[in-house]
Write an enzyme that holds these catalytic residues in place. Structure first.
Site, PDB file in Angstrom:
ATOM      1  N   GLY A  44       0.839  -1.193   0.000  1.00 59.93           N
ATOM      2  CA  GLY A  44       0.000   0.000   0.000  1.00 59.93           C
ATOM      3  C   GLY A  44       0.871   1.238   0.000  1.00 59.93           C
ATOM      4  O   GLY A  44       2.012   1.201   0.482  1.00 59.93           O
ATOM      5  N   CYS A  86       5.893  -0.230   7.566  1.00 59.71           N
ATOM      6  CA  CYS A  86       5.547   0.956   6.767  1.00 59.71           C
ATOM      7  C   CYS A  86       6.730   1.326   5.884  1.00 59.71           C
ATOM      8  O   CYS A  86       7.867   1.348   6.351  1.00 59.71           O
ATOM      9  CB  CYS A  86       5.213   2.114   7.702  1.00 59.71           C
ATOM     10  N   HIS A 128      -4.272   1.542   7.774  1.00 57.56           N
ATOM     11  CA  HIS A 128      -2.914   2.095   7.716  1.00 57.56           C
ATOM     12  C   HIS A 128      -2.833   3.244   6.702  1.00 57.56           C
ATOM     13  O   HIS A 128      -2.269   4.298   6.986  1.00 57.56           O
ATOM     14  CB  HIS A 128      -1.946   0.957   7.345  1.00 57.56           C
ATOM     15  N   GLU A 129      -3.438   3.034   5.531  1.00 58.38           N
ATOM     16  CA  GLU A 129      -3.347   4.053   4.479  1.00 58.38           C
ATOM     17  C   GLU A 129      -4.208   5.273   4.789  1.00 58.38           C
ATOM     18  O   GLU A 129      -3.796   6.405   4.529  1.00 58.38           O
ATOM     19  CB  GLU A 129      -3.718   3.454   3.114  1.00 58.38           C
TER      20      GLU A 129
HETATM   21 ZN    ZN Z   1       2.835   3.292   5.795  1.00 53.34          ZN
END
Ligand code: ZN
Length: 161
Positions: A44, A86, A128-129
């Site tokens: 992502g 991340c 998360h995004e």
């Molecule tokens: Zn991230």
């Protein structure tokens, strides 16, 4: 190929702005973001991770490339612990508890409305995004001990540069 902004870059703490018109520049951005995400590699990528203050993210959880424009999570339920990393905080990951199920709304590249029920891995990617687009990094989702260790590791990394 775009440069993925790293922890400490102020752009990661800014709240992105809604995309008002899905034009050629958005399509080009999506294409470049997907290329950058696959090269990383990652599952992502949010627009502000490549320095663009627009509310959209791309992802691929194994079913091909997808984009969500102006995404919002409207419902969450349950709990799920999952080890999360991340691209803006490379090389580090933590087990983070977040809601298991989410409902996500947004638009696709044609401007059609998306309404997606997601859970587990997909639900985690969405949270998360969307966090990124709200200026929130996963560091802020850690518990106190994890956070202390994370900040130590990140500080050591900055000093080593
Ligand atoms: Zn991230």
């Amino acid at each position: 190929m775009l440069t993925i902004r790293q922890y400490g870059d102020p752009v990661l703490k800014q709240v992105t702005k809604d995309v008002e018109e899905i034009d050629g520049s958005v399509a080009k951005l999506v294409e470049d973001m997907l290329e950058t995400m696959y090269a990383a590699p990652g599952v992502g990528l949010a627009a502000n991770q490549v320095g663009v203050q627009r509310r959209l993210f791309v992802y691929d959880i194994g079913n091909g490339p997808e984009v969500v424009i102006n995404p919002r999570i409207t419902e969450t339920s349950g709990e799920w612990a999952f080890e999360e990393g991340c691209l803006s905080v490379p090389g580090l990951s933590w087990t983070i508890v977040r809601p298991n199920k989410v409902h996500l709304v947004g638009l696709d590249l044609d401007g059609s409305e998306l309404s997606i029920d997601a859970e587990e891995y997909q639900g985690r990617v969405f949270q998360h995004e969307v966090d990124h687009l709200d200026g929130t990094l996963l560091i802020e989702r850690l518990d106190e001990d994890q956070r202390r260790q994370a900040l130590q590791a990140l500080r050591a990394r900055v000093l080593a540069r």
